[in-house]
Design an enzyme around this catalytic site. Sequence first.
Site, PDB file in Angstrom:
ATOM      1  N   ARG A   8       0.861  -1.181   0.000  1.00 52.06           N
ATOM      2  CA  ARG A   8       0.000   0.000   0.000  1.00 52.06           C
ATOM      3  C   ARG A   8       0.896   1.228   0.000  1.00 52.06           C
ATOM      4  O   ARG A   8       1.959   1.230   0.642  1.00 52.06           O
ATOM      5  CB  ARG A   8      -0.902   0.040   1.246  1.00 52.06           C
ATOM      6  CG  ARG A   8      -2.097  -0.896   1.213  1.00 52.06           C
ATOM      7  CD  ARG A   8      -3.171  -0.462   0.201  1.00 52.06           C
ATOM      8  NE  ARG A   8      -4.300  -1.368   0.155  1.00 52.06           N
ATOM      9  CZ  ARG A   8      -4.439  -2.413  -0.660  1.00 52.06           C
ATOM     10  NH1 ARG A   8      -3.485  -2.687  -1.541  1.00 52.06           N
ATOM     11  NH2 ARG A   8      -5.515  -3.166  -0.624  1.00 52.06           N
TER      12      ARG A   8
ATOM     13  N   GLU B 275      -2.794   7.793  -4.618  1.00 54.67           N
ATOM     14  CA  GLU B 275      -3.244   7.196  -5.875  1.00 54.67           C
ATOM     15  C   GLU B 275      -4.734   7.397  -6.154  1.00 54.67           C
ATOM     16  O   GLU B 275      -5.174   7.289  -7.303  1.00 54.67           O
ATOM     17  CB  GLU B 275      -2.912   5.699  -5.913  1.00 54.67           C
ATOM     18  CG  GLU B 275      -3.712   4.832  -4.952  1.00 54.67           C
ATOM     19  CD  GLU B 275      -3.321   3.344  -5.041  1.00 54.67           C
ATOM     20  OE1 GLU B 275      -2.145   3.023  -4.858  1.00 54.67           O
ATOM     21  OE2 GLU B 275      -4.224   2.530  -5.304  1.00 54.67           O
TER      22      GLU B 275
HETATM   23  P1  NAD Z   1      -1.521 -11.535   4.607  1.00 61.57           P
HETATM   24  O1  NAD Z   1      -2.432 -11.068   5.695  1.00 61.57           O
HETATM   25  O2  NAD Z   1      -1.590 -12.942   4.151  1.00 61.57           O
HETATM   26  O3  NAD Z   1      -0.003 -11.229   5.036  1.00 61.57           O
HETATM   27  C1  NAD Z   1       0.417 -10.048   5.651  1.00 61.57           C
HETATM   28  C2  NAD Z   1       1.622 -10.383   6.517  1.00 61.57           C
HETATM   29  O4  NAD Z   1       2.135  -9.156   7.038  1.00 61.57           O
HETATM   30  C3  NAD Z   1       1.279 -11.288   7.706  1.00 61.57           C
HETATM   31  O5  NAD Z   1       2.170 -12.385   7.767  1.00 61.57           O
HETATM   32  C4  NAD Z   1       1.470 -10.368   8.914  1.00 61.57           C
HETATM   33  O6  NAD Z   1       1.918 -11.055  10.076  1.00 61.57           O
HETATM   34  C5  NAD Z   1       2.521  -9.407   8.376  1.00 61.57           C
HETATM   35  N1  NAD Z   1       2.607  -8.167   9.138  1.00 61.57           N
HETATM   36  C6  NAD Z   1       1.635  -7.526   9.842  1.00 61.57           C
HETATM   37  N2  NAD Z   1       2.139  -6.430  10.428  1.00 61.57           N
HETATM   38  C7  NAD Z   1       3.450  -6.380  10.080  1.00 61.57           C
HETATM   39  C8  NAD Z   1       4.510  -5.475  10.392  1.00 61.57           C
HETATM   40  N3  NAD Z   1       4.318  -4.410  11.192  1.00 61.57           N
HETATM   41  N4  NAD Z   1       5.710  -5.726   9.866  1.00 61.57           N
HETATM   42  C9  NAD Z   1       5.940  -6.804   9.087  1.00 61.57           C
HETATM   43  N5  NAD Z   1       4.981  -7.696   8.775  1.00 61.57           N
HETATM   44  C10 NAD Z   1       3.745  -7.475   9.258  1.00 61.57           C
HETATM   45  O7  NAD Z   1      -1.784 -10.518   3.393  1.00 61.57           O
HETATM   46  P2  NAD Z   1      -1.417 -10.731   1.864  1.00 61.57           P
HETATM   47  O8  NAD Z   1      -2.542 -11.388   1.156  1.00 61.57           O
HETATM   48  O9  NAD Z   1      -0.056 -11.309   1.760  1.00 61.57           O
HETATM   49  O10 NAD Z   1      -1.392  -9.201   1.356  1.00 61.57           O
HETATM   50  C11 NAD Z   1      -0.450  -8.286   1.878  1.00 61.57           C
HETATM   51  C12 NAD Z   1      -0.829  -6.882   1.438  1.00 61.57           C
HETATM   52  O11 NAD Z   1      -0.633  -6.746   0.040  1.00 61.57           O
HETATM   53  C13 NAD Z   1      -2.310  -6.534   1.644  1.00 61.57           C
HETATM   54  O12 NAD Z   1      -2.569  -6.062   2.966  1.00 61.57           O
HETATM   55  C14 NAD Z   1      -2.540  -5.447   0.624  1.00 61.57           C
HETATM   56  O13 NAD Z   1      -2.312  -4.179   1.229  1.00 61.57           O
HETATM   57  C15 NAD Z   1      -1.466  -5.705  -0.436  1.00 61.57           C
HETATM   58  N6  NAD Z   1      -2.044  -6.115  -1.734  1.00 61.57           N
HETATM   59  C16 NAD Z   1      -1.722  -5.409  -2.848  1.00 61.57           C
HETATM   60  C17 NAD Z   1      -2.259  -5.780  -4.064  1.00 61.57           C
HETATM   61  C18 NAD Z   1      -1.920  -5.048  -5.347  1.00 61.57           C
HETATM   62  O14 NAD Z   1      -2.612  -5.241  -6.361  1.00 61.57           O
HETATM   63  N7  NAD Z   1      -0.883  -4.234  -5.376  1.00 61.57           N
HETATM   64  C19 NAD Z   1      -3.134  -6.857  -4.136  1.00 61.57           C
HETATM   65  C20 NAD Z   1      -3.428  -7.563  -2.982  1.00 61.57           C
HETATM   66  C21 NAD Z   1      -2.872  -7.193  -1.781  1.00 61.57           C
END
Ligand code: NAD
Length: 332
Positions: free
Chosen positions: A234, A263
């Site tokens: 994000r 964005e």
């Molecule tokens: P997920 O919930 O499976 O994984 C997120 C991970 O981040 C978890 O393991 C969690 O423990 C960890 N985390 C939480 N707080 C943290 C911190 N302070 N420091 C380090 N790690 C931390 O989520 P996901 O499906 O892997 O998605 C991750 C992110 O990707 C979403 O939250 C979203 O913002 C972003 N995303 C972007 C797109 C895109 O098109 N660009 C698409 C989908 C998701």
Amino acid sequence: MKIAFFSTRSYDREYFDRANEQARHHLWYTEALLREETASLAQGYEAVCLFVNDRVTAAVAEKLAAAGVRLIALRCAGYNQVDLAATDRHGLTVVRVPAYSPHAVAEHTVALILALNRKTHRAYNRVREGNFALENLMGFDLYGKTVGVVGTGKIGKVFAQIMMGFGCRVLGYDPFPDAELTAAGVDYVSLEDLLKRSDIVSLHCPLTETTYRLINADNLHLMRRGAMLINTGRGALIDTQAVVQALKSGHLGYLGLDVYEQEEGLFFYDFSHEIIQDDLIARLMTFPNVLITSHQAFFTHEAMTEIAHTTLQNVTAFEQGLPLENVVRRGT
Ligand code: NAD
């Protein structure tokens, strides 16, 4: 169920109409972003379907509830755009699509890395203009490099596995280390350590109060000189102004972005015939070592199919009073 879809584009309509051939809900689409001024468009709908740049503030939640909305169906994984305290107050249920294709986002992350490293975007234009020279296209081998993965959840894990396939050493930073990744050789370290030791840093954690501007002026200098920073998480995970300074000084070697803090109202629209008013992104676009895509990491056929299918399943489960597998908050 009657569902009002906000910020829709042609591809949303295509995939949702197809998925709805079985689900048979009543779908109404608008291109408008959900804001306080547009919330009244939901009048008479029991559900709204929202994407990443729609905003459910306290005022919007109040208006949605007054319009008769009971369900907010997010067609994305992140839910940082929803004020959950406000939706709780108005008894609104919030559901999302927690996993549609972690591969789509992880693979796009790799596409950014490879393009930045081997300067494919520049080579493409050069060759089309009849310039076959190689000057300034020098890259580096990914093999043997250290990649820092911030957030090793669904997407970060797939990304880490791909990078191990390149022969990279992978460092992870996550409050909940993944046992399978640890067994595969990923070293979990502090954020500081990860920044100091990585040639490439990639962000895959959610945007929360604690991760807001996780990468900022206070820790960018810890990164190796010439290192690469990639953000497909994000926009607000990084302090963009501080990153611009790090690029200008040459400390940051490459930047790949699929997300950008400002964005909203920019990404997903065609401004090719207009003057871009956002000076920060305009500055970013001047750097030869910056590659920006417009929040398209999720955008694959498989992911869109899954997003549409799961979103409509979430709505059907809510309508029929079935257990809500993908609930963020259950309303009253
Ligand atoms: P997920 O919930 O499976 O994984 C997120 C991970 O981040 C978890 O393991 C969690 O423990 C960890 N985390 C939480 N707080 C943290 C911190 N302070 N420091 C380090 N790690 C931390 O989520 P996901 O499906 O892997 O998605 C991750 C992110 O990707 C979403 O939250 C979203 O913002 C972003 N995303 C972007 C797109 C895109 O098109 N660009 C698409 C989908 C998701």
